[in-house]
Scaffold this motif. Structure first.
Motif, PDB file in Angstrom:
ATOM      1  N   VAL A  27       0.835  -1.204   0.000  1.00 35.56           N
ATOM      2  CA  VAL A  27       0.000   0.000   0.000  1.00 35.56           C
ATOM      3  C   VAL A  27       0.870   1.254   0.000  1.00 35.56           C
ATOM      4  O   VAL A  27       1.808   1.373   0.792  1.00 35.56           O
ATOM      5  N   ALA A  28       0.536   2.190  -0.886  1.00 35.48           N
ATOM      6  CA  ALA A  28       1.134   3.526  -0.879  1.00 35.48           C
ATOM      7  C   ALA A  28       0.053   4.515  -0.476  1.00 35.48           C
ATOM      8  O   ALA A  28      -1.035   4.523  -1.068  1.00 35.48           O
ATOM      9  N   CYS A  29       0.337   5.317   0.535  1.00 33.21           N
ATOM     10  CA  CYS A  29      -0.628   6.318   1.014  1.00 33.21           C
ATOM     11  C   CYS A  29      -0.167   7.699   0.561  1.00 33.21           C
ATOM     12  O   CYS A  29       0.971   8.105   0.838  1.00 33.21           O
ATOM     13  N   GLY A  77       3.854   4.045  -9.425  1.00 31.68           N
ATOM     14  CA  GLY A  77       5.086   3.448  -8.928  1.00 31.68           C
ATOM     15  C   GLY A  77       4.930   2.004  -8.515  1.00 31.68           C
ATOM     16  O   GLY A  77       5.881   1.216  -8.600  1.00 31.68           O
ATOM     17  N   LEU A  78       3.738   1.617  -8.046  1.00 30.12           N
ATOM     18  CA  LEU A  78       3.565   0.225  -7.576  1.00 30.12           C
ATOM     19  C   LEU A  78       3.601  -0.815  -8.703  1.00 30.12           C
ATOM     20  O   LEU A  78       4.345  -1.796  -8.543  1.00 30.12           O
ATOM     21  N   PRO A  79       2.863  -0.765  -9.782  1.00 28.90           N
ATOM     22  CA  PRO A  79       1.714   0.117 -10.065  1.00 28.90           C
ATOM     23  C   PRO A  79       0.459  -0.377  -9.343  1.00 28.90           C
ATOM     24  O   PRO A  79       0.282  -1.578  -9.147  1.00 28.90           O
ATOM     25  N   ALA A  80      -0.404   0.569  -8.969  1.00 29.55           N
ATOM     26  CA  ALA A  80      -1.593   0.222  -8.195  1.00 29.55           C
ATOM     27  C   ALA A  80      -2.664  -0.435  -9.060  1.00 29.55           C
ATOM     28  O   ALA A  80      -2.864  -0.057 -10.213  1.00 29.55           O
ATOM     29  N   GLU A  81      -3.347  -1.404  -8.461  1.00 30.67           N
ATOM     30  CA  GLU A  81      -4.529  -2.007  -9.088  1.00 30.67           C
ATOM     31  C   GLU A  81      -5.794  -1.308  -8.612  1.00 30.67           C
ATOM     32  O   GLU A  81      -6.786  -1.230  -9.340  1.00 30.67           O
TER      33      GLU A  81
END
Length: 442
Positions: A27-29, A77-81
């Motif tokens: 998780v990126a907040c 950057g994650l890349p987020a789903e």
């Protein structure tokens, strides 16, 4: 391990990010407040929430949780789903929800996204916001990239947010795309909770209806408490007797100085605003708000009944946060009570275990005390405003000895009237039926 970006590092966003990381996700907040993100990157929390700091630090150490001010880093950057929008929706000028932060988040998501996303609205937003967010994201995209919007309202209580996230009564998901909602549901399977999937607008309405109903229960029992005072009945016993009925339940039947915080006040007003704009007449909800406002004023009325003129009287407030186990003072009853007392010419003191730094910024005329005993010294009356556990275990004989007049207004009914009178206090609770026992006025 799913890859998730959470926009917003407030009570809801930070709890959501930390708990999703604790479930094994990466998780990126993201938050645009640089000072807040700098604190979090050092493992320090900008809010007080029991248990949350430990979870944040544990998941940062495990490289499952990170903090940034960059949308690009958080999403790509994650890349987020999944991207959760968990920003504030404060009260607007006419009681409507102010969606400026939701708009900003949706705009930035659309501008930076470079791959398909499921966008999850976690913020409490008016019915129809999901469609509006979709339009904003679409309008800001540089090129068409598929995305889906899911409503996932939060039901976290400040002071027990971590527990509530990990032990939910239900998970509500709403979307126009069933498959997208089911993918979000996968994130919550480890919690083994009931998952309800419905359409976007119904999910958004469930949140408002839930908070409005809980606020109604509190205002209802406060109205009953006022009637109990007039008739000599004890509202605590009345609430207990009502609560045994499974159709009613005991929760949220505690009479007191009313509800506050970041949710109930703005959500009830926002629902009223939505109803009026669409031609409805929400008289019940309007009464709920009026009763709540009157409860704060009743504290001052009780003090004037005993002390008559409050000019120059030293009044101590036990509690500033809107509820225990939080430092949140948004719409806290203590703020209005303090303001009313100051306008009457009283000298107002206060003590709260964690909320005094926040309160001092908005109540500069109130004297902050180091502990309840400093608060009581030379006081003409004390008012219990927040039911912190610490206040239930005070050395009451010592408190009485320190006070100039032994007057206690128990705005949370944490003490028993008979015991308080035996100790020599002039005691007033909320709906405790003391008027039938004779006068103890000086």
């Amino acid at each position: 391990m799913k890859r998730i970006c959470v926009i917003g590092a407030g009570y809801v966003g930070l709890t959501t990010a930390a708990c999703l990381a604790d479930l094994g996700n990466r998780v990126a907040c993201v938050d645009i407040n640089e000072e807040k993100i700098a604190m979090l990157q050092e493992g320090r929390l900008p809010i007080f929430e029991p248990g949350l700091e430990e979870i944040v630090r544990r998941n940062m150490k495990a490289s499952r949780l990170s903090f940034t001010t960059s949308y690009e880093e958080g999403i790509n950057g994650l890349p987020a789903e999944f991207v959760f929008i968990a920003v504030g929706t404060p009260e607007g000028v006419d009681g409507e929800a102010d969606l400026r932060y939701v708009r900003m988040a949706a705009e930035r998501i659309g501008e930076v996204m470079d791959h398909p996303l499921i966008i999850v609205n976690k913020s409490t937003v008016p019915v129809g916001t999901g469609d509006w967010v979709a339009d904003i994201v679409r309008s800001r995209q540089r090129q068409p990239i598929p995305f889906w919007v899911v409503s996932n309202p939060e039901f976290l209580r400040e002071g027990s947010a971590v527990y509530d996230f990990m032990n939910p009564d239900r998970i509500v998901l709403g979307s126009l795309d069933r498959e997208a909602a089911e993918k979000v549901a996968q994130l919550y399977l480890p919690l083994r909770s009931t998952i309800m999937i419905t359409d976007l607008r119904t999910a958004e309405m469930i949140k408002y209806a839930s908070n409005a109903f809980l606020a109604t229960k509190i205002s209802f029992i406060n109205e009953i408490a006022n009637i109990c005072e007039a008739l000599g009945a004890d509202v605590k016993e009345v609430a207990a007797g009502m609560g045994y009925d499974k159709r009613i339940g005991r929760a949220f039947l505690d009479a007191g100085v009313g509800w506050g915080g970041s949710c109930f006040p703005k959500d009830v007003k926002a629902l009223i605003h939505m109803a009026v704009v669409h031609g409805c007449h929400p008289q019940l909800l309007q009464a709920v708000v009026e009763i709540n406002r009157d409860q704060r004023r009743r504290v001052v009325w009780k003090l004037k009944e005993i002390l008559e003129d409050l000019r120059g009287m030293v009044i101590g407030l036990l509690g500033l946060a809107f509820k225990p186990n939080t430092d949140d003072i948004r719409e806290a009853p203590a703020l209005e009570i303090a303001g009313l007392l100051l306008r009457e010419g009283a000298v107002v003191r206060a003590y709260d275990p964690v909320a005094m730094p926040n309160a001092a910024r908005v109540l500069p005329q109130v004297i902050m005390c180091a502990d309840p005993y400093e608060l009581a010294e030379g006081a003409d009356a004390l008012v219990v405003v927040t039911d912190w556990n610490e206040f239930k275990h005070l050395d009451l004989p010592r408190i009485k000895q320190l006070m100039r007049r032994p007057v206690i207004i128990d705005g949370r009914n944490i003490y028993e009237p008979e015991m308080m009178r035996e100790l020599g206090f002039i005691y007033r609770g909320i709906g405790r039926g003391y008027n039938r026992t004779g006068s103890d006025r000086e």
